[in-house]
Design a protein around this motif. Structure first.
Motif, PDB file in Angstrom:
ATOM      1  N   GLU A   1       0.817  -1.211   0.000  1.00 27.29           N
ATOM      2  CA  GLU A   1       0.000   0.000   0.000  1.00 27.29           C
ATOM      3  C   GLU A   1       0.853   1.264   0.000  1.00 27.29           C
ATOM      4  OE1 GLU A   1      -3.297   0.192  -0.213  1.00 27.29           O
ATOM      5  OE2 GLU A   1      -3.431  -1.987  -0.398  1.00 27.29           O
ATOM      6  N   GLY A   2       2.190   1.095  -0.028  1.00 26.29           N
ATOM      7  CA  GLY A   2       3.059   2.267  -0.154  1.00 26.29           C
ATOM      8  C   GLY A   2       3.865   2.608   1.074  1.00 26.29           C
ATOM      9  N   MET A   3       3.865   1.782   2.130  1.00 26.85           N
ATOM     10  CA  MET A   3       4.629   2.086   3.330  1.00 26.85           C
ATOM     11  C   MET A   3       6.129   1.941   3.070  1.00 26.85           C
ATOM     12  SD  MET A   3       4.537   0.262   7.110  1.00 26.85           S
ATOM     13  CE  MET A   3       5.543  -1.149   6.638  1.00 26.85           C
ATOM     14  N   THR A   4       6.908   2.904   3.534  1.00 28.76           N
ATOM     15  CA  THR A   4       8.364   2.842   3.478  1.00 28.76           C
ATOM     16  C   THR A   4       8.869   2.221   4.763  1.00 28.76           C
ATOM     17  OG1 THR A   4       8.452   4.842   2.117  1.00 28.76           O
ATOM     18  CG2 THR A   4      10.486   4.174   3.211  1.00 28.76           C
ATOM     19  N   THR A   5       9.617   1.134   4.665  1.00 32.39           N
ATOM     20  CA  THR A   5      10.097   0.437   5.856  1.00 32.39           C
ATOM     21  C   THR A   5      11.268   1.183   6.483  1.00 32.39           C
ATOM     22  OG1 THR A   5      11.667  -0.920   4.630  1.00 32.39           O
ATOM     23  CG2 THR A   5       9.410  -1.765   4.851  1.00 32.39           C
ATOM     24  N   LEU A   6      11.608   0.765   7.709  1.00 32.59           N
ATOM     25  CA  LEU A   6      12.747   1.366   8.397  1.00 32.59           C
ATOM     26  C   LEU A   6      14.027   1.230   7.579  1.00 32.59           C
ATOM     27  CD1 LEU A   6      12.042   0.107  12.031  1.00 32.59           C
ATOM     28  CD2 LEU A   6      12.026   2.490  11.291  1.00 32.59           C
ATOM     29  N   LEU A   7      14.226   0.044   7.000  1.00 32.45           N
ATOM     30  CA  LEU A   7      15.432  -0.187   6.208  1.00 32.45           C
ATOM     31  C   LEU A   7      15.451   0.704   4.974  1.00 32.45           C
ATOM     32  CD1 LEU A   7      18.021  -1.713   5.649  1.00 32.45           C
ATOM     33  CD2 LEU A   7      16.673  -3.538   4.592  1.00 32.45           C
ATOM     34  N   ALA A   8      14.329   0.784   4.261  1.00 33.07           N
ATOM     35  CA  ALA A   8      14.274   1.617   3.060  1.00 33.07           C
ATOM     36  C   ALA A   8      14.476   3.091   3.404  1.00 33.07           C
ATOM     37  CB  ALA A   8      12.938   1.411   2.350  1.00 33.07           C
ATOM     38  N   TYR A   9      13.896   3.541   4.522  1.00 34.38           N
ATOM     39  CA  TYR A   9      14.045   4.936   4.939  1.00 34.38           C
ATOM     40  C   TYR A   9      15.506   5.235   5.265  1.00 34.38           C
ATOM     41  CZ  TYR A   9      12.548   9.359   7.114  1.00 34.38           C
ATOM     42  OH  TYR A   9      12.356  10.694   7.410  1.00 34.38           O
ATOM     43  N   SER A  10      16.154   4.309   5.976  1.00 33.81           N
ATOM     44  CA  SER A  10      17.553   4.541   6.348  1.00 33.81           C
ATOM     45  C   SER A  10      18.465   4.532   5.124  1.00 33.81           C
ATOM     46  CB  SER A  10      18.003   3.487   7.363  1.00 33.81           C
ATOM     47  OG  SER A  10      17.925   2.183   6.811  1.00 33.81           O
ATOM     48  N   LEU A  11      18.172   3.693   4.135  1.00 32.39           N
ATOM     49  CA  LEU A  11      18.972   3.690   2.904  1.00 32.39           C
ATOM     50  C   LEU A  11      18.784   4.996   2.132  1.00 32.39           C
ATOM     51  CD1 LEU A  11      18.453   0.001   1.726  1.00 32.39           C
ATOM     52  CD2 LEU A  11      20.532   1.018   2.667  1.00 32.39           C
ATOM     53  N   ASN A  12      17.590   5.563   2.191  1.00 37.78           N
ATOM     54  CA  ASN A  12      17.379   6.872   1.575  1.00 37.78           C
ATOM     55  C   ASN A  12      18.218   7.944   2.268  1.00 37.78           C
ATOM     56  OD1 ASN A  12      15.550   5.964  -0.361  1.00 37.78           O
ATOM     57  ND2 ASN A  12      13.770   6.322   0.959  1.00 37.78           N
ATOM     58  N   LEU A  13      18.362   7.831   3.588  1.00 35.84           N
ATOM     59  CA  LEU A  13      19.207   8.777   4.315  1.00 35.84           C
ATOM     60  C   LEU A  13      20.665   8.643   3.895  1.00 35.84           C
ATOM     61  CD1 LEU A  13      17.713   8.530   7.938  1.00 35.84           C
ATOM     62  CD2 LEU A  13      17.344  10.341   6.261  1.00 35.84           C
ATOM     63  N   VAL A  14      21.093   7.400   3.607  1.00 34.02           N
ATOM     64  CA  VAL A  14      22.459   7.193   3.125  1.00 34.02           C
ATOM     65  C   VAL A  14      22.640   7.873   1.772  1.00 34.02           C
ATOM     66  CG1 VAL A  14      24.148   5.463   2.411  1.00 34.02           C
ATOM     67  CG2 VAL A  14      22.723   5.046   4.410  1.00 34.02           C
ATOM     68  N   ARG A  15      21.668   7.702   0.875  1.00 30.68           N
ATOM     69  CA  ARG A  15      21.751   8.321  -0.450  1.00 30.68           C
ATOM     70  C   ARG A  15      21.816   9.847  -0.347  1.00 30.68           C
ATOM     71  NH1 ARG A  15      17.495   4.491  -1.310  1.00 30.68           N
ATOM     72  NH2 ARG A  15      18.134   2.729  -2.627  1.00 30.68           N
ATOM     73  N   GLN A  16      21.117  10.400   0.640  1.00 31.59           N
ATOM     74  CA  GLN A  16      21.067  11.850   0.797  1.00 31.59           C
ATOM     75  C   GLN A  16      22.259  12.405   1.564  1.00 31.59           C
ATOM     76  OE1 GLN A  16      17.270  12.467   2.687  1.00 31.59           O
ATOM     77  NE2 GLN A  16      16.165  11.393   1.047  1.00 31.59           N
ATOM     78  N   GLY A  17      23.161  11.518   2.031  1.00 28.76           N
ATOM     79  CA  GLY A  17      24.365  11.966   2.710  1.00 28.76           C
ATOM     80  C   GLY A  17      24.209  12.243   4.187  1.00 28.76           C
ATOM     81  N   TYR A  18      23.075  11.837   4.796  1.00 31.64           N
ATOM     82  CA  TYR A  18      22.874  12.069   6.225  1.00 31.64           C
ATOM     83  C   TYR A  18      23.685  11.091   7.082  1.00 31.64           C
ATOM     84  CZ  TYR A  18      18.938  15.242   5.387  1.00 31.64           C
ATOM     85  OH  TYR A  18      18.164  16.301   5.000  1.00 31.64           O
ATOM     86  N   THR A  19      23.832   9.856   6.629  1.00 33.63           N
ATOM     87  CA  THR A  19      24.453   8.822   7.447  1.00 33.63           C
ATOM     88  C   THR A  19      25.218   7.849   6.554  1.00 33.63           C
ATOM     89  OG1 THR A  19      24.046   7.244   9.237  1.00 33.63           O
ATOM     90  CG2 THR A  19      22.427   7.313   7.453  1.00 33.63           C
TER      91      THR A  19
END
Length: 670
Positions: A599-617
């Protein structure tokens, strides 16, 4: 004549029956009149205070030693008759304070003495030996059970005597005063210089206290005449606040005292060298004195609170002591309310996730759950929601343990379990206070869970927390608590699961391109991530930090840690009709999570990988915090079910096609 004398005889009988012999003597000697005596009797029954103390208060005069002695004799006689055991008068009996202290330290702990109102006064060397225990309530069966549990395994008998409550309290106070005196002597004897590691703290900008009742760390540090242990404790607190840590751990070891700070979720040594083992008791006692705990109690955990001023603001320290093998461990959680900025936009970096959370929080009624382990930022998220809903037209009430943030305009209630004020009872009281929004600090028992669900179903917005690993896991957790699935599906708006990851330092981070194998571990394809720059933390060892400091190359932002601050990782499961059906059918967590991802939920893992792509972590932080999350499997299954292109020839497929009509490749492959 007979009729006129009857009332006088009746009144004389009433006076004689109303007062004890001691009371009659006070009246007959003119110390008090009848009305004052009756008033004193009512007051002593109501408050439990000694009759003599109340009489002195009413009359404004002290009773003579002879009257006090007679009152005590009457007390002891009445207690002896009441309980059927001999009475003890410490003023007459030869009771050695040293022996009382030794028996408390070695045989009957102080917590039992205080809880059961008893004092061990002597021990016989007969065969078998026995201990004489003076008790304010010799019929207390719980006290007798506790004493027998301690004495019987040692082959020691129990002899009971009754003692007045005043004498019991005096003996206990004498013991505690002696303990405090010995502790101060121990502190004075510790002449070791424990302040050598704090030269760099002398210039900390510590302002004066605004409130006279709250000590200022700056003034404490300026006082050179203080005892070494007091100076050490003050400077530990100042160093922790200066470095922005969240927790202080004071840990006695076999050979030394170790102090560690938790910063950005990771523990590290606070000082290069450990402290001498012999100062451990004094340091623990100092923290207990500051938090108003019982310094004589070293066998049971205790909880307290310290409030100090730092740079013009109030800072609270939540203190917890725990007896361990080598002494008492002390852990302090720093609650720096004024330095914490509340607001969902300051916490959630992803705009889509932010909009979903704000939409859920704007609902007029329903249940919102925030899940995650201890220290994952659940309270900050809840307070941020309350801060955005805080409006003169909205009645907000919270039940918390403890109250971590002070929000003006909100009714905040502290849980006091010893007074019968637990989460469930406070929540029931809230429902009679016409609330719009209710915050329950933690849902940990069936009664609280059911009451919260009922409140959500009756027109209130309820916010609370659960300890689960992910958003979908909250549903089975409520089922374990006995909440009916149809009630959960009807009340639940959504679940917010979260974690905290360290932010990679923006000044010294190292850019790199991960290889295909490293990306594959996290379910990433090298072809999709090839042009994105990833970062590593430039974390230095202790020796490298010292060398960099000498050379002047040490990063001024993170001081060689490689990370500075933290960023939130979120998983928002918004309940819709499909999820309501699954909840009502008691579907397991994996099935609910898979449906939520579809239904479109972003999981914890997917959210954290997005943070890696954005240079946060960094990927290292992803592996440390969220890589064990089961979201990767759920996402892959959802992608396979919703894919509309052939994985072999990339041809577009219809939703109901099972095989590609061009190359005959099966669309699904488990």
């Amino acid at each position: 004549m007979t009729n006129s004398s009857s009332p006088r005889r009746s009144r004389a009988l009433i006076v004689k029956n109303d007062f004890s012999p001691f009371g009659n003597k006070l009246v007959n000697s003119g110390v008090v009149d009848d009305d004052q005596m009756r008033q004193a009797l009512v007051e002593t029954r109501k408050t439990g205070r000694p009759l003599t103390e109340i009489i002195e208060q009413i009359t404004g005069r002290q009773l003579s030693p002879e009257l006090l002695r007679q009152y005590k004799k009457q007390q002891l006689f009445e207690l002896k008759i009441l309980y059927g055991v001999d009475s003890l008068d410490p003023e007459i009996s030869d009771i050695a304070g040293s022996q009382v202290g030794q028996l408390i330290d070695e045989l009957i702990p102080i917590d039992i003495c205080r809880r059961c109102r008893l004092v061990p006064v002597s021990k016989t060397d007969t065969e078998p030996p026995s201990v004489l225990v003076a008790m304010a309530d010799p019929d207390n069966l719980d006290a007798q059970d506790d004493l027998n549990r301690i004495l019987r395994p040692r082959g020691i008998g129990l002899r009971r005597m009754v003692i007045t409550p005043e004498d019991y309290q005096r003996l206990i106070d004498e013991y505690l005063e002696e303990q405090l005196k010995r502790q101060k002597q121990q502190e004075a004897a510790d002449s070791v210089d424990v302040t050598a590691d704090f030269e760099n703290l002398d210039n900390i900008d510590l302002q004066e206290a605004e409130d006279e009742g709250e000590a200022d760390l700056g003034e404490s540090l300026k006082g050179a005449e203080g005892a070494p242990v007091i100076n050490l404790v003050n400077k530990i607190l100042a160093k922790a606040l200066q470095e922005g840590v969240s927790d202080i751990h004071v840990e006695p070891q076999e050979e030394y005292l170790r102090i560690r700070f938790r910063k950005d979720g990771v523990l590290r040594r606070a000082f290069d060298k450990p402290f001498p083992k012999k100062i451990s008791p004094a340091v623990a006692a100092r923290f207990k004195i500051m938090s108003e705990l019982d310094i004589a109690e070293r066998r049971l955990p205790q909880d307290g609170k310290i409030r100090r001023m730092y740079q013009g603001r109030k800072v609270d320290f939540r203190v917890s002591t725990l007896p361990s093998r080598y002494g008492e461990k002390v852990v302090l959680r720093i609650l720096d309310n004024e330095s914490t900025q509340l607001g969902l936009d300051m916490l959630i970096t992803d705009q889509e996730t932010l909009e979903i959370v704000r939409e859920m929080a704007s609902r007029p009624f329903g249940l919102i759950l925030v899940t995650g382990p201890t220290g994952s930022g659940k309270s900050t998220s809840l307070y941020s929601i309350l801060a955005e809903r805080n409006d003169p037209g909205v009645n907000i009430s919270t039940a918390e343990d403890p109250i971590e943030y002070s929000l003006p305009g909100i009714t905040q209630v502290q849980v006091l379990r010893e007074k019968g004020m637990d989460f469930a009872s406070i929540l029931r009281s809230f429902l009679r206070q016409d609330p719009d929004v209710i915050l329950v600090g933690e849902t940990r028992d069936p009664e609280t869970a059911k009451t919260a669900i009922e409140a959500a179903l009756t027109g209130h917005l309820v916010l609370t927390t659960l300890h689960t690993n992910d958003a979908a896991g909250a549903i089975p957790r409520l089922d374990e608590m006995g909440v009916e699935p149809f009630m959960v599906s009807g009340a639940l708006i959504g679940v917010l699961a979260q974690r905290l990851m360290r932010r990679v330092c923006s000044e010294c981070r190292i850019a790199y391109q991960p290889n295909a194998n490293e990306l594959a571990r996290f379910g990433l394809a090298a072809s999709n991530e090839g042009e994105i720059t990833f970062y590593k933390a430039n974390t230095l060892t202790t020796d490298e930090i010292a060398e960099a400091r000498v050379q002047g190359t040490l990063c001024g932002k993170c001081n060689g840690n490689g990370y500075k601050g933290r960023v939130g990782v979120y998983e928002v499961m918004q309940v819709n009709e499909r999820l309501q059906t699954l909840i009502s059918e008691k579907a397991n967590a994996d099935r609910i999570k898979e449906a939520a991802v579809e239904e479109g939920m972003t999981t914890l893992l997917a959210y954290s990988l997005n943070l890696v792509r954005q240079g946060y972590t960094t990927l290292d932080e992803v592996e440390r915090v969220t890589f064990t999350d089961s979201g990767l499997e759920a996402e892959l299954k959802a992608k396979r079910k919703t894919s509309l292109t052939c994985r072999n020839c990339s041809a577009e497929l219809q939703q109901d096609w099972l095989d590609c009509p061009y190359c005959m490749t099966p669309r699904f492959q488990d």
